[in-house]
Scaffold this motif. Structure first.
Motif, PDB file in Angstrom:
ATOM      1  N   ALA A 102       0.808  -1.218   0.000  1.00 40.95           N
ATOM      2  CA  ALA A 102       0.000   0.000   0.000  1.00 40.95           C
ATOM      3  C   ALA A 102       0.845   1.275   0.000  1.00 40.95           C
ATOM      4  CB  ALA A 102      -0.923   0.006   1.214  1.00 40.95           C
ATOM      5  N   VAL A 103       2.166   1.136  -0.055  1.00 40.19           N
ATOM      6  CA  VAL A 103       3.071   2.291  -0.019  1.00 40.19           C
ATOM      7  C   VAL A 103       3.827   2.369  -1.338  1.00 40.19           C
ATOM      8  CG1 VAL A 103       5.038   3.365   1.137  1.00 40.19           C
ATOM      9  CG2 VAL A 103       3.329   2.113   2.488  1.00 40.19           C
ATOM     10  N   THR A 104       3.730   3.510  -2.005  1.00 41.71           N
ATOM     11  CA  THR A 104       4.455   3.753  -3.252  1.00 41.71           C
ATOM     12  C   THR A 104       5.444   4.885  -3.039  1.00 41.71           C
ATOM     13  OG1 THR A 104       2.598   3.046  -4.627  1.00 41.71           O
ATOM     14  CG2 THR A 104       4.259   4.432  -5.683  1.00 41.71           C
ATOM     15  N   ILE A 105       6.692   4.667  -3.430  1.00 38.26           N
ATOM     16  CA  ILE A 105       7.745   5.664  -3.310  1.00 38.26           C
ATOM     17  C   ILE A 105       8.253   5.973  -4.709  1.00 38.26           C
ATOM     18  CG2 ILE A 105      10.052   6.130  -2.405  1.00 38.26           C
ATOM     19  CD1 ILE A 105       9.388   4.187  -0.100  1.00 38.26           C
ATOM     20  N   THR A 106       8.158   7.224  -5.116  1.00 38.65           N
ATOM     21  CA  THR A 106       8.564   7.596  -6.477  1.00 38.65           C
ATOM     22  C   THR A 106      10.006   8.088  -6.542  1.00 38.65           C
ATOM     23  OG1 THR A 106       7.951   9.941  -6.299  1.00 38.65           O
ATOM     24  CG2 THR A 106       6.207   8.375  -6.921  1.00 38.65           C
ATOM     25  N   GLY A 107      10.563   8.540  -5.409  1.00 38.52           N
ATOM     26  CA  GLY A 107      11.819   9.261  -5.452  1.00 38.52           C
ATOM     27  C   GLY A 107      11.583  10.707  -5.865  1.00 38.52           C
ATOM     28  N   ARG A 108      12.672  11.444  -6.055  1.00 38.12           N
ATOM     29  CA  ARG A 108      12.573  12.850  -6.445  1.00 38.12           C
ATOM     30  C   ARG A 108      11.982  12.960  -7.852  1.00 38.12           C
ATOM     31  NH1 ARG A 108      15.896  17.365  -4.859  1.00 38.12           N
ATOM     32  NH2 ARG A 108      17.473  15.959  -3.984  1.00 38.12           N
ATOM     33  N   VAL A 109      11.067  13.898  -8.048  1.00 38.99           N
ATOM     34  CA  VAL A 109      10.526  14.152  -9.379  1.00 38.99           C
ATOM     35  C   VAL A 109      10.757  15.624  -9.722  1.00 38.99           C
ATOM     36  CG1 VAL A 109       8.759  12.365  -9.132  1.00 38.99           C
ATOM     37  CG2 VAL A 109       8.197  14.735  -8.545  1.00 38.99           C
ATOM     38  N   PRO A 110      10.908  15.950 -11.002  1.00 38.32           N
ATOM     39  CA  PRO A 110      11.063  17.359 -11.390  1.00 38.32           C
ATOM     40  C   PRO A 110       9.868  18.184 -10.932  1.00 38.32           C
ATOM     41  CG  PRO A 110      11.585  15.907 -13.230  1.00 38.32           C
ATOM     42  CD  PRO A 110      10.972  15.045 -12.163  1.00 38.32           C
TER      43      PRO A 110
END
Length: 386
Positions: free
Chosen positions: A257-265
């Motif tokens: 249930a946890v999504t991590i995208t990292g840094r995004v522009p």
């Protein structure tokens, strides 16, 4: 914005820490100065030289923190090459080169202070625990003294400004309110009732910003609302914290249930803001977080998101509990979970709160309110010379 004839003056904006397309450095200040007619060169970490939105970007390489002092000499010479009429720095470490810039060029220098830096040192995980407090105390005394040589100071909030009360020169507080682009992009999303139970955390995540509390609180949310999802959009400091969060989520049975995208522009954060049902601020009550205002508050509001936020002196002026969000005990996972569940279970009430926040950024908490402050400071400094 029409450019006055005098404004073809050259400005060099310098950072060895921030990415060139940093929200404050580029999207707020550099673009504002370029729109006003200044010839702006931004020297900062980037992958290539380019001109974007009227700002000339000269790229510095990305290096390890321990190697950053090696960039200072390069940055200094690149700054001299711009033959700027003023130099605007964004990092405390560059206070070491501004005296040389003033001496060699005779031009003014401006120090832009993003954080309560001494308090930031006190919570930096990469420093040994035993040295954090002594270093923070040393920096608390040294920074205002070094800054006295600057031609002007800019603060990201009024709490930072207090530490520089004796500074004799021009000064301005420029809050990190969202710009016109973000507010316009958020308009359609703000009119939509979010159906997916997505809780968004936007921005850098640190231990002092509630990384472990978030997982504990979200586990309680999932126990009562199994469809809920947590979306974390941003980088982790230190980087190994990301794995700690993933392991903690897996251990509680909520990894799915946890999504991590990292840094995004920055130009893509709207893609995530438009999906979410709730914006979350889980900052913990350390000294730095009591002073510095979470920028994400205003980005959530721009997209019509109701907010669940730690109840801190830095958030209280901007989140009215029950109006545009809910303020909760900062270090209580149960309190955070209860507030999140309240908003997820009442979509109509959440939409009403979100729209109230949207009205606040449209009328008060927007970068257009800050533009006159920035331009006035520049006019004063360039008008008075050295």
């Amino acid at each position: 914005m029409n450019a006055p004839a005098k404004s073809r003056r050259k400005i060099a904006i310098l950072s060895s820490v921030h990415l060139a397309l940093d929200n404050r450095v580029f999207y707020r200040e550099a673009r504002t100065l370029a729109d006003a007619g200044y010839n702006v060169t931004l020297i900062a970490v980037h992958d290539r030289d380019e001109t974007k939105d009227g700002v000339h970007i000269r790229a510095l390489p990305r290096v390890a923190r321990s190697h950053r002092p090696l960039l200072w000499r390069k940055l200094y010479h690149m700054a001299l090459e711009t033959e700027a009429d003023a130099y605007h720095i964004h990092d405390p470490e560059l206070l070491m080169i501004t005296p040389w810039l003033r001496r060699v060029t005779g031009r003014p220098t401006i120090y832009d202070i993003h954080e309560a830096n001494a308090d930031f040192i006190a919570v930096k995980d990469y420093l040994p625990t035993l040295v954090r407090r002594p270093l923070a105390g040393l920096f608390r005394r040294a920074e205002p003294r070094l800054a006295r040589g600057e031609s002007g100071l800019i603060f990201a909030d009024d709490a930072i400004a207090v530490d520089f009360a004796t500074f004799p020169g021009p000064r301005a507080t420029l809050f990190n309110f969202p710009g016109r682009d973000l507010i316009e992009h958020g308009a359609a999303a703000a009119l939509t009732q979010r159906m997916e139970p997505i809780i968004l955390y936007l921005g850098g995540l640190e231990r002092n910003r509630g990384a472990s509390l978030m997982i504990a609180a979200f586990a309680e949310v999932v126990a009562q609302a199994p469809a809920a999802r947590l979306l974390i959009v941003g980088h982790f400091m230190p980087p190994e914290l990301e794995q700690e969060v993933r392991v903690g989520a897996a251990a509680r049975g909520i990894g799915h249930a946890v999504t991590i995208t990292g840094r995004v522009p920055f130009e893509h954060i709207g893609d995530h803001l438009s999906r979410a049902a709730v914006g979350w601020v889980a900052w913990q009550p350390v000294a730095k977080n009591r002073k510095n205002i979470p920028t994400k508050l205003f980005e959530y509001m721009a997209y019509g998101l109701p907010i669940v936020s730690s109840d801190l002196p830095s958030t209280q002026p901007f989140v009215e509990s029950g109006v545009n969000g809910l303020l909760v005990t900062a270090d209580s996972p149960a309190a955070h979970a209860a507030a999140l569940l309240q908003l997820l279970s009442d979509p109509e009430g959440a939409t009403t709160m979100g729209r109230a926040g949207r009205r606040l950024v449209e009328t008060q908490y927007n970068w257009e309110e800050m533009v006159p402050r920035l331009l006035s400071l520049y006019e004063t400094i360039l008008g008075q010379g050295m």
